[in-house]
Design a protein around this motif. Structure first.
Motif, mmCIF file in Angstrom:
data_model
loop_
_atom_site.group_PDB
_atom_site.id
_atom_site.type_symbol
_atom_site.label_atom_id
_atom_site.label_comp_id
_atom_site.label_asym_id
_atom_site.label_seq_id
_atom_site.Cartn_x
_atom_site.Cartn_y
_atom_site.Cartn_z
ATOM 1 N N TRP A 13 39.105 39.613 28.903
ATOM 2 C CA TRP A 13 37.574 39.478 29.385
ATOM 3 C C TRP A 13 37.064 40.546 30.396
ATOM 4 C CZ3 TRP A 13 35.469 35.136 27.800
ATOM 5 C CH2 TRP A 13 36.023 34.007 27.614
ATOM 6 N N TYR A 14 36.090 40.889 30.055
ATOM 7 C CA TYR A 14 35.307 42.123 30.636
ATOM 8 C C TYR A 14 33.599 41.765 30.972
ATOM 9 C CZ TYR A 14 32.760 42.983 26.247
ATOM 10 O OH TYR A 14 32.057 42.634 25.247
ATOM 11 N N CYS A 15 33.342 42.860 31.715
ATOM 12 C CA CYS A 15 31.770 42.732 32.119
ATOM 13 C C CYS A 15 30.992 43.478 31.183
ATOM 14 C CB CYS A 15 31.601 42.973 33.542
ATOM 15 S SG CYS A 15 29.686 43.120 34.016
ATOM 16 N N ASP A 117 33.315 29.188 32.104
ATOM 17 C CA ASP A 117 33.132 29.014 33.213
ATOM 18 C C ASP A 117 31.595 29.483 33.627
ATOM 19 O OD1 ASP A 117 32.511 29.726 36.107
ATOM 20 O OD2 ASP A 117 34.916 29.101 36.607
ATOM 21 N N PRO A 118 30.858 28.709 33.969
ATOM 22 C CA PRO A 118 29.228 29.055 34.347
ATOM 23 C C PRO A 118 29.145 30.051 35.325
ATOM 24 C CG PRO A 118 29.592 26.897 34.944
ATOM 25 C CD PRO A 118 30.925 27.267 34.223
ATOM 26 N N VAL A 119 29.980 30.171 36.214
ATOM 27 C CA VAL A 119 30.023 31.213 37.318
ATOM 28 C C VAL A 119 30.356 32.695 36.797
ATOM 29 C CG1 VAL A 119 30.912 32.106 39.491
ATOM 30 C CG2 VAL A 119 30.404 29.664 39.065
ATOM 31 N N LEU A 120 31.417 32.644 35.820
ATOM 32 C CA LEU A 120 31.732 34.011 35.210
ATOM 33 C C LEU A 120 30.707 34.358 34.069
ATOM 34 C CD1 LEU A 120 35.704 33.273 35.297
ATOM 35 C CD2 LEU A 120 34.474 34.817 36.643
ATOM 36 N N ARG A 121 30.287 33.219 33.570
ATOM 37 C CA ARG A 121 29.334 33.706 32.304
ATOM 38 C C ARG A 121 27.964 34.172 33.186
ATOM 39 N NH1 ARG A 121 29.706 28.916 29.915
ATOM 40 N NH2 ARG A 121 27.720 27.817 31.069
ATOM 41 N N GLY A 122 27.829 33.626 34.230
ATOM 42 C CA GLY A 122 26.451 34.203 34.950
ATOM 43 C C GLY A 122 26.837 35.800 35.572
#
Length: 185
Positions: A13-15, A117-122
């Motif tokens: 997982w990365y930004c 996860d909607p927070v991480l997706r955001g």
């Protein structure tokens, strides 16, 4: 410390909005723009500037215009691979397209798997899952190939299919989601 690019390459997982990653995309966007605007008689099979950024692209591989690509270094084309007009390859992960494979117009290949996860997706957290397309495959126009999918040698994917799961060698699949209709004899 591991960079976002290192995480992307590792399938972690990365930004996706990171300065290093943005710089790579901008260089590729410029090369793709030149490829798309070049006269076909001057461009050749792949504009030289774009070819230089690809993971592998033999002289016999061809990409038509109105193409879109994110990173370049993750796209590996086999001999005589052909991507027709308007293809989109979102190559955050490795994308391999085998020899003599024909990709129809407007086909989209995605590697980005966004966080559930909607927070991480955001926060624009995603991971890159590879896509592998074997040799002698025919993918009909308007098909969408989702992250992590493998399409086996000699398979045929009907136009407009959404490929959500692996396709075995020689299979013929159609629909949304793509399902097998016959096997090659």
């Amino acid at each position: 410390m591991t960079s976002e690019r290192d995480k992307m390459r590792a399938g972690d997982w990365y930004c996706c909005m990171d300065p290093e990653i943005d710089a790579i995309r901008m260089r590729v966007f410029d090369a793709v723009h030149r490829h798309n605007l070049a006269l076909p008689s001057e461009r050749g099979n792949i504009h030289p500037e774009l070819r230089a950024l690809l993971g592998a692209a033999p002289e016999s591989a061809r990409i038509e215009g109105q193409f879109h690509l994110l990173y370049g270094e993750n796209l590996f084309l086999g001999e005589e691979a052909f991507l027709n007009v308007g293809c989109v390859v979102l190559d955050s992960g490795r994308v391999e397209i085998g020899a003599r494979t024909m990709i129809g117009p407007q086909v989209q290949i995605y590697c980005a798997d966004h966080h559930r996860d909607p927070v991480l997706r955001g926060q624009l957290i995603e991971r890159a899952l590879p896509v592998t397309i074997g040799a002698d495959v025919w993918i009909g126009g308007g098909t969408i190939v989702l992250p992590g999918v493998s399409i086996g040698d000699g398979a045929i994917v009907g136009a407009g299919a959404v490929v959500t799961k692996d396709v075995v060698p020689g299979a013929r699949v159609v629909g949304n989601p793509a399902r097998q209709v016959t096997a090659r004899r």
